[in-house]
Design an enzyme around this catalytic site. Structure first.
Site, PDB file in Angstrom:
ATOM      1  N   SER A 106      -5.714   3.491   4.523  1.00 44.48           N
ATOM      2  CA  SER A 106      -5.244   2.638   3.425  1.00 44.48           C
ATOM      3  C   SER A 106      -6.419   2.001   2.690  1.00 44.48           C
ATOM      4  CB  SER A 106      -4.290   1.556   3.960  1.00 44.48           C
ATOM      5  OG  SER A 106      -3.453   1.093   2.926  1.00 44.48           O
ATOM      6  N   LYS A 152       0.000   3.806  -2.705  1.00 43.82           N
ATOM      7  CA  LYS A 152      -1.017   4.858  -2.609  1.00 43.82           C
ATOM      8  C   LYS A 152      -0.397   6.259  -2.566  1.00 43.82           C
ATOM      9  CE  LYS A 152      -4.601   2.043  -0.363  1.00 43.82           C
ATOM     10  NZ  LYS A 152      -3.943   0.735  -0.261  1.00 43.82           N
ATOM     11  N   SER A 192       0.792  -1.235   0.000  1.00 42.18           N
ATOM     12  CA  SER A 192       0.000   0.000   0.000  1.00 42.18           C
ATOM     13  C   SER A 192       0.823   1.284   0.000  1.00 42.18           C
ATOM     14  CB  SER A 192      -0.958   0.012   1.189  1.00 42.18           C
ATOM     15  OG  SER A 192      -2.050  -0.853   0.949  1.00 42.18           O
TER      16      SER A 192
END
Length: 498
Positions: free
Chosen positions: A331, A141, A138
């Site tokens: 997230s 992102k 993640s």
């Protein structure tokens, strides 16, 4: 002149010694005693009435009010960190390595790569395989945040509209990219549920009544803004079944969750239709008693709503900056994928996975990050086919903290804070990492064999440092790996590495 006799002088002496209470010769004692008795009775009465002649007593002095309880006369000065000083000493690379190397070790299998840079100058202070492509989880992102802020702008909002349908008695709900819709009234102070379907339904009824519309209304759905497969083939079926992601649509309730308070577990597999059915129910409620009824069921519009179709009502989402912050804090995979597709649409690309990955790659390059070795197969980081280097993440965080494009500053509030917020709220609590609590600000990344942490910290000398640590091939569930990341970041926070 009369000379006092010897007896008078004696009485004078006695009178002076006794306060003048000795009776003179020739006066009876019983009269003197009566006079004294009357005087004793009169004194209390005099004391009672005397205040009436004196006036009221002076008021007692007011007690001194402590300074902290007195009404303020001016706004207080907020207690914040002093601005960073470029003159703060830059850590010595060897000293940084001496702090980070011993703690950044894998628990079991796998390896960690890492990079630390001085935020202002870009000087590399620590480099362990920083140019090696890694599965970022993640942390990806962060790249999606850059693309969204650059293409859409921090203040942009996504509109969910209701327009006139292609036939009389039809209305079309048009998805415009807001996947954080709420089922009830709009909540302007919130990011999730900022725009509410109950509010949209009420506005729609007002517009229909103003136009003289009555009778049965049919709701159609236009979710044509996104194209291509709604589920990325690079996502593991187990992740989809576990609710890590769901099919992508340009409108959804609660980021495609049944309940915003339950961020795990199964998700609606047709989030757009679920939102449209919720809107139809709200429209039915809002139209009750007004001559409007709503037909059962919602159909997808055979094509995009006609260009120029009259808009009946609309509600706007929270800003892109606010949504980016939420995406980073918790997230949110679904929100990240939506942001990637909306960034693609803003640049004229298709609102698809391919459009999203192409846009994110192009925008990080435009922000000054060399895209060599970057390989993206999604934009949320759930897929194992992504490849990004630790150096590219530190360059992205540098662009956000000190770069020339101030739009990227909007992402900084979204970085979780060690021990306090977001996906770092339960970390930095033991004796080896507590020194980083409240100081480390970083995006986490977690997959079965992948852990990552990329962010920024102000060290003990007041120098802003950016860092990225990425572990691949790790032993699943090994407790020491997250601790290793947190210890490395904590070492930077306490670094007076000179």
């Amino acid at each position: 002149m009369t000379t006092p006799t010897g007896g008078e002088r004696l009485r004078d002496r006695r009178s002076r010694r006794s306060g003048g209470m000795v009776p003179e010769a020739g006066k009876p004692w019983h009269l003197v005693l009566a006079a004294l008795f009357l005087l004793a009775l009169a004194l209390p009465a005099v004391l009672l009435v005397a205040p009436g002649f004196r006036g009221p007593d002076a008021p007692a002095p007011s007690p001194t009010v402590p300074a902290w309880q007195q009404a303020p006369t001016a706004l207080s000065v907020p207690q914040v960190l002093a601005p960073l000083q470029p003159s703060a000493p830059v850590p010595v690379p060897a000293a940084v390595a001496a702090q980070v190397e011993p703690v950044l070790s894998a628990d079991g299998g796998g390896t960690f790569t890492g990079m630390v840079q001085d935020a202002l100058t870009g000087q590399v202070l620590f480099d362990r395989g920083g140019s090696e492509g890694r599965v970022p989880a993640s942390n990806l992102k962060l790249l999606t945040a850059v693309a969204a802020l650059r293409t859409l702008g921090p203040d942009h909002r996504f509109a969910t509209k209701v327009v006139q349908g292609p036939a009389p008695g039809q209305v079309v709900l048009v998805g415009g990219g807001d996947v954080l819709l709420g089922a009830g009234e709009s909540r302007p102070g919130q990011v999730m549920g900022h725009a509410g379907l109950a509010t949209l339904a009420a506005f729609t009824v007002q517009a229909l009544r103003s136009a003289g519309t009555a009778g049965d209304i049919k709701v159609l759905l236009d979710d044509s803004l996104f194209t291509g497969p709604s589920l990325n083939p690079n996502w593991l079926s187990g992740d989809v079944e576990a609710g890590e992601i769901a099919p992508l649509y340009p409108l959804a309730l609660n980021s495609a969750r049944f309940d915003p308070a339950v961020p795990t577990g199964p998700r609606p597999q047709d989030a757009a239709m679920a939102a449209a059915e919720a809107f139809a129910a709200q429209l039915r409620t809002a139209g009750a008693g007004t001559g409007l009824t709503v037909a059962a069921g919602v159909d997808r519009s055979p094509g995009a709503a006609k260009a120029g179709a009259a808009t009946l009502a609309g509600v706007d989402s929270a800003t892109v900056a606010e949504q980016v912050d939420l995406m980073l804090q918790v997230s949110d995979n679904y929100l990240a994928e939506t942001m990637g597709r909306m960034a693609a649409v803003a640049t004229g690309r298709p609102g698809s996975n391919d459009g999203a990955t192409a846009t994110v790659t192009a925008e990080i390059a435009a922000s000054g990050v060399t895209p060599d070795a970057v390989k993206l197969v999604d934009v949320c980081g759930l897929a194992l086919g992504n490849q990004v280097t630790a150096r590219q993440f530190t360059d992205v965080v540098r662009a956000m903290t000190t770069g020339a494009d101030t739009r990227l500053r909007s992402a900084l509030d979204g970085f979780p804070v060690g021990g306090l917020s977001g996906t770092l709220d339960t970390r930095y609590g033991d004796s080896t990492t507590s020194g980083g609590a409240g100081l480390v600000r970083a995006k986490t990344g977690t997959l079965n064999t992948v852990l990552a942490l990329s962010g920024y910290v102000v060290d003990a000398d007041g120098r802003l440092l950016v860092f990225s640590f990425i572990g691949n091939g790790l032993t699943p569930g090994a407790a020491g790996n997250k601790v290793a990341l947190d210890r490395a970041a904590t070492a930077l926070a306490g670094c007076g590495c000179r």
